[in-house]
Design an enzyme around this catalytic site. Structure first.
Site, short mmCIF file in Angstrom:
data_model
loop_
_atom_site.label_atom_id
_atom_site.label_comp_id
_atom_site.label_asym_id
_atom_site.label_seq_id
_atom_site.Cartn_x
_atom_site.Cartn_y
_atom_site.Cartn_z
N GLU A 136 0.79 0.77 -26.47
CA GLU A 136 1.04 0.24 -25.13
C GLU A 136 0.48 -1.18 -25.08
O GLU A 136 -0.73 -1.39 -25.17
CB GLU A 136 0.32 1.10 -24.08
N GLU A 171 -4.09 10.19 -15.50
CA GLU A 171 -2.80 9.48 -15.58
C GLU A 171 -3.05 8.33 -16.53
O GLU A 171 -3.73 7.37 -16.18
CB GLU A 171 -2.44 8.90 -14.21
N LYS A 211 -13.87 4.22 -7.12
CA LYS A 211 -14.24 3.00 -7.85
C LYS A 211 -12.98 2.24 -8.27
O LYS A 211 -12.25 2.67 -9.15
CB LYS A 211 -15.06 3.32 -9.11
N CYS A 246 2.85 1.29 -15.72
CA CYS A 246 2.73 2.40 -16.66
C CYS A 246 4.10 2.90 -17.08
O CYS A 246 4.27 3.38 -18.19
CB CYS A 246 1.89 3.51 -16.04
P1 NDP Z 1 -8.76 0.87 -17.68
O1 NDP Z 1 -8.70 2.23 -18.26
O2 NDP Z 1 -9.35 -0.21 -18.48
O3 NDP Z 1 -9.55 0.90 -16.29
C1 NDP Z 1 -9.24 1.82 -15.28
C2 NDP Z 1 -10.49 2.11 -14.47
O4 NDP Z 1 -11.43 2.79 -15.28
C3 NDP Z 1 -11.18 0.85 -13.96
O5 NDP Z 1 -11.70 1.08 -12.68
C4 NDP Z 1 -12.29 0.68 -14.99
O6 NDP Z 1 -13.38 -0.08 -14.51
C5 NDP Z 1 -12.69 2.11 -15.22
N1 NDP Z 1 -13.41 2.35 -16.47
C6 NDP Z 1 -13.41 1.59 -17.60
N2 NDP Z 1 -14.22 2.16 -18.53
C7 NDP Z 1 -14.73 3.28 -17.98
C8 NDP Z 1 -15.63 4.29 -18.46
N3 NDP Z 1 -16.15 4.26 -19.68
N4 NDP Z 1 -15.94 5.31 -17.63
C9 NDP Z 1 -15.42 5.38 -16.38
N5 NDP Z 1 -14.57 4.45 -15.88
C10 NDP Z 1 -14.22 3.41 -16.68
O7 NDP Z 1 -7.25 0.55 -17.26
P2 NDP Z 1 -6.69 -0.80 -16.67
O8 NDP Z 1 -7.38 -1.10 -15.40
O9 NDP Z 1 -6.65 -1.81 -17.76
O10 NDP Z 1 -5.19 -0.36 -16.27
C11 NDP Z 1 -4.14 -0.35 -17.16
C12 NDP Z 1 -3.93 1.04 -17.75
O11 NDP Z 1 -3.68 1.98 -16.73
C13 NDP Z 1 -2.72 1.11 -18.66
O12 NDP Z 1 -3.03 1.85 -19.80
C14 NDP Z 1 -1.69 1.84 -17.82
O13 NDP Z 1 -0.70 2.51 -18.55
C15 NDP Z 1 -2.56 2.79 -17.07
N6 NDP Z 1 -1.86 3.27 -15.89
C16 NDP Z 1 -1.29 4.52 -15.92
C17 NDP Z 1 -0.56 4.99 -14.85
C18 NDP Z 1 0.08 6.35 -14.88
O14 NDP Z 1 0.57 6.77 -13.84
N7 NDP Z 1 0.12 7.04 -16.00
C19 NDP Z 1 -0.40 4.17 -13.63
C20 NDP Z 1 -1.04 2.89 -13.70
C21 NDP Z 1 -1.74 2.46 -14.79
P3 NDP Z 1 -13.49 -1.64 -14.86
O15 NDP Z 1 -12.31 -2.28 -14.23
O16 NDP Z 1 -14.78 -2.03 -14.28
O17 NDP Z 1 -13.45 -1.75 -16.37
#
Ligand code: NDP
Length: 492
Positions: A382, A247, A172, A281
């Site tokens: 963050e 992650e 997803k 990130c």
């Molecule tokens: P989100 O956590 O908002 O979304 C990530 C994914 O999770 C999306 O596909 C989102 O869907 C989905 N999602 C949201 N809510 C739920 C839920 N309740 N249950 C299951 N899935 C859900 O992150 P962002 O997309 O905003 O990305 C930014 C974040 O990712 C930052 O915090 C960043 O630090 C982190 N990140 C960490 C990395 C690492 O290696 N540690 C690497 C890259 C990013 P939808 O889009 O439909 O809301």
């Protein structure tokens, strides 16, 4: 372009036929309309993946590797289109999407196609009357949930190790930037992957993501995203004792000592903090600088950051585009206001660009605050935007303490010519990655992942294969007569 989800080897539409818009954050225009799935589509995908999993697990690993190479080849063939889509959907400038996103996705498929072929189990020689070993088993069906800041690469960095180790997948992508991952669905069909091995569903995380996490036919979740969402997923998965690889977010620091090589520090500080509008990130957003070099660093950091060209991400000369969507800009502006209120001096930025051409985009100028309180939210949360804080420290140990005084633990870097001191400091730093004289160096061959509220999983390198397999313990009794239970007890 008509975007379709992938279920059971077919490019199709959701059962209920809903759609959602993908908006270009540079100007607010609609880039594409994509399918909006529901839990019913998750049921279909999980059923297809479970039908496919035995045959896929029992496919020779060299043949699985061929599919990965084919997917890499198809990405390479369509690189131009993928670069444009990636930039249009989340605002990463073409200088980034062409030099990083697309090559990294290709590299990830190629690396995993090779690494996965040499995966080994263990042999254990404790009992001479037996042969004891572990087999590396795939989990079966894995749910892969990915964020928008590197949409294609993050998806591939999960899909490639999952597939090479024999798992079937339900992937997803993020709702705001799903287009390149939907293209990947088309490539799976073109590459001839068996039906059900890869399923790709778009739709809101709270609905489709949670349905994947809850589904009894999904054996493991691998998630990259915000720490709050990670906690929610872990909470849901705990009901089913389902493993979750996470992650999560970061609040990363650079510790700059007074013997640091200033040219290199300034260049890395600017690019790693503001590259991709700070939406990485691993980007540093806290700078702890020794008082002996503080004034010089500030002067040069601000001067270099003020030269960043902010503008249309499709322009190859642009260094920084918009944030991924307007709510990200609102968040950044809230933190900027809070830092001003706390009396932090704004050394650069703190506003939207003045150019009328950018007025409809989600832009924030590179922003640098001089912070006086390391516990303030600007220095603890963050923000995921080009907004950073710089603070003076008296000693290296004080810097290490401040780095550790944070709920996140993704990465940090130390800048010094004294490697011996650098290594000693690294021993005390609580992060998953620690660089000396380097920051944001992430390549597929090296492990990536955090500790504390940044999660605990490893992506990339040989270590990522551990996330997609478990050790099944096998005991072969070599004696002619089967052992009885009590014989075993006496032996022990
Ligand atoms: P989100 O956590 O908002 O979304 C990530 C994914 O999770 C999306 O596909 C989102 O869907 C989905 N999602 C949201 N809510 C739920 C839920 N309740 N249950 C299951 N899935 C859900 O992150 P962002 O997309 O905003 O990305 C930014 C974040 O990712 C930052 O915090 C960043 O630090 C982190 N990140 C960490 C990395 C690492 O290696 N540690 C690497 C890259 C990013 P939808 O889009 O439909 O809301």
């Amino acid at each position: 372009m008509d975007y379709k989800i992938l279920i059971d080897g077919k490019l199709t539409k959701p059962v209920r036929g809903g759609t959602m818009d993908v908006v270009n954050p540079a100007d607010g225009s609609v880039v594409a309309t994509v399918p909006r799935c529901t839990a019913e589509d998750v049921d279909l995908a999980a059923a297809a993946a479970n039908r496919a999993k035995h045959a896929w697990k029992n496919t020779y690993v060299g043949d699985r590797a061929k599919y990965l190479f084919k997917l890499a080849e198809l990405i390479s063939r369509d690189a131009g289109e993928l670069i444009r889509l990636e930039t249009a959907q989340y605002g990463g400038p073409v200088s980034k999407t062409s030099n990083f996103d697309i090559p990294a996705a290709i590299g990830e498929f190629e690396l995993m196609a090779g690494l996965g072929r040499s995966l080994t189990g263990l042999t254990i020689t404790a009992d001479p009357s037996a042969r004891v070993m572990t087999l590396r088993e795939p989990y079966g069906v894995v749910g892969l949930i990915t964020p928008w800041n590197f949409p294609l690469v993050t998806a591939v960095s999960k899909l490639a190790p999952a597939l090479i180790t024999g798992n079937c997948c339900i992937l997803k992508p993020p709702s705001c930037a799903p287009l390149t991952v939907l293209k990947l669905g088309e490539y799976c069909v073109e590459a001839g992957l068996p039906a059900g091995v890869v399923n790709i569903l778009t739709g809101p995380g709270g609905e489709v993501g949670e349905a994947i996490v809850r589904h009894p036919g999904v054996n493991k979740i691998n998630f990259t995203g915000d720490s709050r969402v990670g906690k929610r997923i872990m909470e849901l998965a705990s009901t089913y004792v389902k493993p979750v690889a996470s992650e999560l977010g970061g609040k990363n620091a650079m510790l700059i000592l007074d013997d640091a090589e200033l040219d290199a520090v300034v260049e890395t500080a600017v690019y790693s903090a503001f590259f991709n509008s700070g939406q990485n990130c691993g980007s540093p957003s806290r700078f702890f600088v020794h008082e002996g070099i503080y004034a010089k660093f500030i002067e040069r950091f601000v001067a270099a950051a003020s030269k960043i060209t902010v503008g249309d991400p499709m322009d190859p000369a642009t260094m920084m585009g918009p944030l991924a969507y307007s709510a990200c800009r609102d968040t950044a502006e809230r933190y900027i206001a809070s830092a001003r209120e706390a009396g932090f001096k704004c050394l650069l930025g703190g506003e939207r660009p003045s150019s009328p051409a950018l007025k409809n985009g989600a832009y924030v100028m590179p922003t640098i605050f001089e912070a006086t309180d390391a516990r303030h939210e600007l220095m603890q949360d963050e923000i995921f935007a080009p907004v950073v804080g710089v603070m003076k420290v008296k000693t290296a140990d004080e810097g290490v303490e401040l780095i550790n005084d944070c709920r996140y633990g993704l990465c940090a870097s130390i800048w010094t010519r004294d490697f011996r001191l650098g290594l000693k400091l690294i021993d005390k730093i609580q992060t998953g990655t620690c660089w000396i004289n380097q920051h944001l160096k992430i390549v597929p061959e090296t492990p990536w992942g955090g500790c504390k509220e940044s999660g605990w999983t490893k992506e990339n390198s040989m270590l990522v294969l551990d996330e997609y397999t478990f050790h099944k313990h096998i005991w072969l009794n070599l004696d002619e007569k089967p052992h009885t239970f009590w014989e075993n007890m006496i032996k022990l």
